[in-house]
Motif scaffolding. Structure first.
Motif, short mmCIF file in Angstrom:
data_model
loop_
_atom_site.label_atom_id
_atom_site.label_comp_id
_atom_site.label_asym_id
_atom_site.label_seq_id
_atom_site.Cartn_x
_atom_site.Cartn_y
_atom_site.Cartn_z
N VAL A 109 0.85 -1.21 0.00
CA VAL A 109 0.00 0.00 0.00
C VAL A 109 0.88 1.25 0.00
CG1 VAL A 109 -1.62 1.32 1.41
CG2 VAL A 109 -1.94 -1.13 1.12
N HIS A 132 2.28 1.77 -3.41
CA HIS A 132 1.23 2.23 -4.33
C HIS A 132 0.94 3.72 -4.10
CE1 HIS A 132 -2.34 2.27 -6.78
NE2 HIS A 132 -3.02 2.79 -5.78
N ARG A 168 1.41 6.39 -6.82
CA ARG A 168 0.23 7.13 -7.31
C ARG A 168 0.50 8.63 -7.17
NH1 ARG A 168 -4.13 6.31 -3.46
NH2 ARG A 168 -3.22 8.19 -2.62
N LYS A 171 0.63 11.48 -9.86
CA LYS A 171 -0.21 12.69 -9.80
C LYS A 171 0.68 13.91 -10.07
CE LYS A 171 -2.12 13.10 -5.86
NZ LYS A 171 -2.91 12.95 -4.64
N THR A 183 -6.60 -3.87 1.72
CA THR A 183 -5.51 -3.46 0.81
C THR A 183 -6.03 -3.30 -0.60
OG1 THR A 183 -4.24 -4.98 2.14
CG2 THR A 183 -3.13 -4.01 0.27
N GLN A 233 -7.59 -0.03 -0.97
CA GLN A 233 -6.59 1.05 -1.03
C GLN A 233 -5.92 1.08 -2.40
OE1 GLN A 233 -5.38 3.31 1.22
NE2 GLN A 233 -5.89 2.59 3.28
N LEU A 234 -5.65 -0.12 -2.95
CA LEU A 234 -4.94 -0.13 -4.24
C LEU A 234 -5.87 0.29 -5.36
CD1 LEU A 234 -2.73 -3.36 -4.14
CD2 LEU A 234 -2.23 -1.06 -3.34
N VAL A 246 -8.36 2.40 -5.16
CA VAL A 246 -9.02 3.71 -5.01
C VAL A 246 -8.40 4.68 -6.02
CG1 VAL A 246 -7.54 4.92 -3.38
CG2 VAL A 246 -10.03 4.99 -3.11
N PRO A 257 -6.91 8.28 -7.61
CA PRO A 257 -5.92 9.17 -6.96
C PRO A 257 -6.57 10.08 -5.93
CG PRO A 257 -5.63 9.17 -9.33
CD PRO A 257 -6.83 8.33 -9.05
N ASN A 312 -8.19 10.64 -3.14
CA ASN A 312 -8.53 9.63 -2.13
C ASN A 312 -9.80 10.08 -1.42
OD1 ASN A 312 -8.60 7.68 -0.39
ND2 ASN A 312 -6.53 7.93 0.43
N ALA A 363 -12.15 7.80 3.61
CA ALA A 363 -11.85 6.37 3.67
C ALA A 363 -12.87 5.62 4.52
CB ALA A 363 -10.46 6.18 4.30
N ASP A 364 -13.58 6.32 5.43
CA ASP A 364 -14.29 5.46 6.39
C ASP A 364 -15.63 4.98 5.82
OD1 ASP A 364 -15.47 7.85 6.33
OD2 ASP A 364 -14.65 8.52 8.26
N ASN A 371 -14.55 -2.91 -12.04
CA ASN A 371 -13.09 -3.09 -12.03
C ASN A 371 -12.47 -1.76 -12.43
OD1 ASN A 371 -10.57 -3.93 -12.30
ND2 ASN A 371 -11.07 -5.84 -13.34
N GLN A 385 -9.92 0.69 -13.23
CA GLN A 385 -8.48 0.61 -13.54
C GLN A 385 -7.82 1.84 -12.94
OE1 GLN A 385 -7.64 -2.11 -14.04
NE2 GLN A 385 -6.99 -2.44 -16.12
N ASN A 386 -7.01 1.63 -11.95
CA ASN A 386 -6.36 2.86 -11.44
C ASN A 386 -5.37 3.35 -12.50
OD1 ASN A 386 -4.44 0.90 -11.26
ND2 ASN A 386 -4.88 0.49 -9.10
N PRO A 387 -4.98 4.65 -12.39
CA PRO A 387 -4.22 5.26 -13.53
C PRO A 387 -2.93 4.49 -13.80
CG PRO A 387 -4.01 6.58 -11.57
CD PRO A 387 -5.07 5.55 -11.26
N LEU A 410 -3.98 -0.61 7.61
CA LEU A 410 -4.19 -0.96 6.19
C LEU A 410 -5.44 -0.30 5.65
CD1 LEU A 410 -3.25 -4.75 6.11
CD2 LEU A 410 -2.05 -2.87 5.04
N THR A 447 -7.61 2.36 6.99
CA THR A 447 -8.00 3.78 7.02
C THR A 447 -6.80 4.71 6.94
OG1 THR A 447 -7.69 3.81 9.38
CG2 THR A 447 -9.86 3.16 8.60
#
Lengths: 508, 98, 100, 283
Positions: free
Chosen positions: B84, B87, B91, B95, C73, C76-77, C79, C81, C83, C86-87, C96, C98-100, D242, D244
């Motif tokens: 993570v 990544h 990322r 950016k 994980t 997170q991977l 998500v 850019p 962000n 998160a909660d 699916n 595709q992240n950049p 991991l 949050t």
């Protein structure tokens, strides 16, 4: 009550002390307190190892069993777990204690960042002490499953330390190191399962008594070898080491190269030459020797081509590890001396080599760390006139390089001399050629750096801002590196200090 | 084909599948999955060796497998954390680029 | 006795097939779900090999928590850019991205 | 083999060529088959250890043989293994934990457990959890207690507690943050208790980790309780980090071993140009 104050209580304290240090440094808030406690613990550890060695050496003669043993929990070998120490592991423990003290003092100043927003020492010290605990526990352990748990602790702590920096290169190297470490540990665990199925016991001493060359034992030995070759980074499986050791903070890469890589070599020597000796075929020993020779050549070539100083030193680790693996073919070709535990001229030669290489490599990594801290980069091409700015660090680098090459006054020379003697005595002269070639190539990549460092090519490149040293370096950091380099010279002169240490446990 | 040989085949099979997965799978999460599958394979071999005792299974092996399971999740957690973090860094640098 | 071998046989075949599928599927989310179900099958295998302690541990740690870690994980991977917070787990289904 | 970690799903750019994959598969298959035959053909000698465990079970203070092996006969293994968990916990501690000036921006402040938003985010899940979490906690307590006689023990109940914590976190209303010292104490309580008991018993029985016979059962229960708390806290911390943790892009370019690649071409070294190094000459 009597056994509490007898000296074999020192064995568990060697594991308990770093554990207590780790817990304390986790809970304490202030960085200064953590550092002072760590230095105090390192001193105590050195004292404990010193008393242990004295007790072992004078009680060595009357020793009936090869090992001094301490059964934890009082249950005895097969049921409980025993801590065992013999000459070879005593030498490695002494080396660990000495290096820990010097590197702890160095780290105290290396990570001291009063103005930095991010306090890295809060994470560094606990992981550092857990790594030291893992190393001590591994050298003391007499139980094959216990060795698996110590391998895991060393692996995870080392990976977390490599990833301490948080830069992308460090994290990628740490992830590769972790995947390789997990793979190696799983192969080892599968071998433990095979050995337990075949022999029903987990204790090393009992295993070496009843091991015989069956198919299962060969499979187990093969799995142990692949697993530990992955972790000790011998040539075909060395791809993860240069980046991991190159991108770690200086004290971490010093202890990684000097000790952590040697732990899995120690286990390989223990299994091949002591515990599963009957199952160790001559071809297997020869193959390990050939891999060692390949490591010497390949590591040196890569070191020559490396552009960054720390990467070059990491590749030289890969090369010097090749020397250790010459132990296997040189051990003792004649049948009778096989079962007498880990002893003999080849073992003391390699034991001496391990100490010489550990001190030299740690000194080199600390010097490289100092150069990187001062110049902000460690690209060899841009290190012109290093001698002018950092004479002490460069002198340390030169002394350590001399020991790696094997120039006469240094311990490196003596260890190579001993190895050459063993090669000639056992009539395997071709290893002597490999040893000399390795020394020659080591000379090439060390002198390459010294050559650039001494001649400042032209004044213009000199004054360019990019090449100027940028930040202040506490003098004690260069003194630590210098102390380690001096250690190799001091050891070069009185060799018997280490040689009779290795033969402690077995002049039975 | 006793029960023991069945599970031995399963354990070595899992170990092999996991090893192949670690070497071949490109994505980092799949490599971590493969390592978990390998460790399950090794644990199965341990439990099989424990189970064919005459009466009660061998508790020493069960304790070893329990310790192994906890060590496996510790390794997995660390690997996922590093993945993570890498990544996030990659990322962010993507950016910054565009 | 015959019946036992049948059960063990099915279990072993199921475990091996699940392991192959878990590493071969295209979609990563499916792979994680398959891994969790593999963990549960392994827990049943431990019960068959009369190791109850390990069955509980495998189900709780091997399938449960490892699955939770992997899914966290994966999110997170996956998500984008920017962000987002998160909660609140945004249930974007199995699409699916595709992240950049 | 593990060149750089790949994050794009099923992109076939740097997959190994088909030939090497087939080679790998056949090699692993052949070795596996060989190992399987070797294992099946070799008769599995019944090791003497189970009999030894049965004999000494009465002196170990617990009836469940696995717990006896874990916490009495081979307690050193469990001690090191909780050390492994502590290693991962320290690696997992969020960076904000160590920042002096960045106060944790979470509304709950640095308390271990704090309610984040009052309105229920996900009512059905909320209702389920209101019933489920207490039951899991009771189940974990039972698992810990029966570990002495029936299958159960520290690791299983620790995992259950961690599961309850994960569920509470997923409900969106609770916020765990492990920056307070109580959190650190919770992480290390298992190891502290184990080491104290190990050294404490040595003063009476003279051997480290050897429990006196009559105190064995309570001591083992004490160690198990502390270990359960620690394991639950460490696993929950891992999930918390991991799930949050928004990792800020990278720690500020500190003066440590900056990688040349990270050394941007802008004159980073100049702005940190301080006084000359102690051993460097004056320019």
């Amino acid at each position: 009550m009597d056994s509490l104050f007898s000296l074999d209580i020192l064995l568990p304290t060697l594991v308990g002390l770093p554990l207590i240090a780790a817990i304390l440094t986790t809970l304490l808030k202030s960085p200064g307190l953590r550092a002072s406690i760590s230095i105090a613990m390192a001193l105590i550890q050195l004292i404990i190892v010193a008393t242990l060695l004295l007790w072992l050496s004078n009680s060595g003669t009357s020793l009936e069993t090869q090992y001094q043993r301490y059964s934890l929990g009082g249950w005895g070998a097969p049921l409980g777990i025993d801590l065992a120490i013999d000459g070879f592991s005593a030498l490695m423990l002494a080396l660990t204690a000495a290096l820990t003290l010097v590197l702890t003092v160095y780290s105290r100043y290396y990570f001291f960042e009063p103005h930095s927003r991010l306090d890295k020492t809060a994470r560094f010290w606990p992981l550092w002490w857990l790594l030291i605990m893992g190393i001590n526990a591994l050298f003391l352990s007499g139980d094959i499953f216990n060795i698996y748990v110590t391998l895991e602790i060393i692996g995870l702590a080392a990976v977390s330390l490599v990833a301490l920096d948080g830069s992308r290169a460090a994290l990628t190297a740490a992830l590769r190191y972790l995947l390789v470490g997990l793979l190696g540990s799983l192969c080892y665990l599968l071998a433990v399962a095979l050995l337990y199925r075949a022999y029903g016991t987990l204790d090393l001493a009992q295993l070496s008594a009843i091991a015989e060359p069956t198919a299962i034992t060969w499979a187990a030995l093969a799995l142990i070898t692949t697993g530990l070759l992955l972790k000790t980074a011998l040539v075909p499986l060395h791809f993860w080491l240069p980046l991991a050791h190159g991108s770690a903070p200086a004290p971490v890469s010093a202890i990684l190269s000097a000790l952590v890589v040697k732990t899995s070599f120690y286990l390989l020597a223990r299994f091949w030459l002591d515990t599963l000796a009957p199952a160790a075929t001559d071809y297997g020993l020869l193959m390990l020797g050939v891999l060692g020779a390949a490591a010497i050549l390949w590591g040196s070539i890569q070191a020559l081509r490396a552009t960054r100083l720390k990467l070059m030193v990491a590749y030289s680790t890969v090369a010097q590890l090749g020397y250790l693996f010459l132990l296997f073919p040189l051990f003792s070709p004649d049948e009778d001396a096989r079962g007498a535990g880990l002893s003999g001229p080849a073992v003391s030669a390699v034991g001496y080599f391990i100490v010489a290489h550990a001190c030299a490599k740690a000194a080199m990594f600390l010097a490289a760390g100092n150069i990187m801290r001062t110049f902000g980069h460690d690209e060899i091409a841009r290190l012109h006139g290093l001698a002018k700015y950092m004479p002490l660090s460069l002198f340390t680098f030169a002394i350590a390089g001399a020991s790696l090459i094997g120039l006469p006054p240094s311990a490196g020379f003596l260890s190579k001399w001993l190895l050459l003697n063993v090669a000639i005595d056992t009539a395997q002269w071709w290893w002597a050629i490999i040893i000399l070639m390795g020394g020659l190539m080591a000379a090439m990549y060390v002198f390459r750096v010294l050559n650039i460092a001494f001649i400042s090519v032209d004044e213009k490149a000199q004054t360019e801002p990019k090449n100027l040293p940028t930040n202040k370096l506490p003098t004690i950091m260069s003194l630590c590196a210098f102390l380690l380099a001096m250690l190799t010279i001091v050891l070069g002169f009185n060799a018997e200090l280490i040689l009779d240490l290795v033969t402690i446990g077995d002049d039975v | 084909m006793t029960q023991e040989s069945l599970y031995i085949i399963a354990s070595i099979g899992l170990f092999g599948i996991g090893l192949y997965g670690v070497i071949v799978a490109p994505h980092i999460l799949r490599k971590i999955l493969a390592i978990n599958i390998m460790s399950v394979g090794v644990f199965m071999l341990l439990v099989v060796s424990a189970s064919n005792m005459n009466s009660t299974p061998d508790p020493v092996l069960h304790a070893m497998v329990l310790t192994g399971i906890v060590v496996a999740i510790a390794g997995t957690a660390l690997a996922l954390l590093l993945a993570v973090k890498i990544h996030t860094l990659s990322r962010d640098s993507d950016k910054d680029d565009h | 006795m015959e019946f036992d071998i049948l059960i063990d046989g099915c279990l072993v075949v199921g475990i091996l097939i699940l392991a192959c599928l878990c590493l071969a599927t295209k979609n990563l989310f499916t792979a994680i779900v398959l891994f969790v179900s593999l963990g549960l099958l392994i827990a049943i295998a431990w019960v068959r090999l009369d190791a109850p302690d390990l069955a509980i541990a495998e189900a709780a740690i091997g399938a449960g928590l490892t699955g939770a870690f992997l899914l966290a994980t994966w999110r997170q991977l996956r998500v984008a850019p920017a962000n987002n917070d998160a909660d609140t787990p945004n249930k974007s289904g199995g699409d699916n991205v595709q992240n950049p | 083999m593990f060149k750089t970690p790949e994050f794009k799903e099923n992109n076939h750019a740097n997959e190994l060529p088909f030939a090497t994959r087939i080679l790998c598969a056949t090699a692993i298959g052949a070795l596996g088959l060989g190992l399987i035959f070797a294992l099946i053909l070799s008769e599995n000698i019944s090791s003497s250890l189970p009999a030894l465990v049965q004999q000494n079970l009465t002196q170990s203070g617990v009836q469940n043989p696995v717990t006896a092996v874990l916490l009495n006969f081979r307690s050193y293994d469990t001690l090191l293994e909780i050390g492994v968990l502590l290693t991962v916990a320290i690696a997992m501690l969020p960076n904000s934990n160590f920042n002096s000036d960045i106060n944790p921006h979470m509304p709950g402040g640095s308390r271990l457990v704090s309610v984040v938003n009052s309105a229920p985010v996900n009512p059905p899940l909320e209702a389920l959890l209101r019933w489920l979490i207490p039951m899991i906690i009771v189940m974990a307590g039972y698992m810990l207690w029966t570990g002495a006689a029936l299958p159960g023990g520290a690791f299983q109940s620790g995992a259950l507690l961690a599961g309850a914590g994960v569920l509470a976190q997923l409900s969106g209303r609770l916020q765990f943050c492990f920056t307070s010292t109580t959190a650190k104490l919770l992480l290390t309580i298992g190891l502290i208790t184990f080491v104290m008991v190990a050294v404490g018993v040595a003063t009476t029985t003279g051997v480290i980790l050897q429990y006196p016979l009559e105190l064995a059962a309570p001591l083992i229960l004490l160690i198990e309780t502390a270990a359960t708390l620690s394991i639950a806290a460490i696993l929950l911390l891992s999930y918390n980090t991991l799930a949050t943790q928004t990792f800020e892009s990278s720690s500020e370019p500190s003066v440590f071993d900056k990688q040349p690649s990270a050394l941007s071409e802008t004159s980073a070294p100049n702005e940190t140009l301080q006084s000359q190094t102690a051993e460097g000459p004056k320019p």
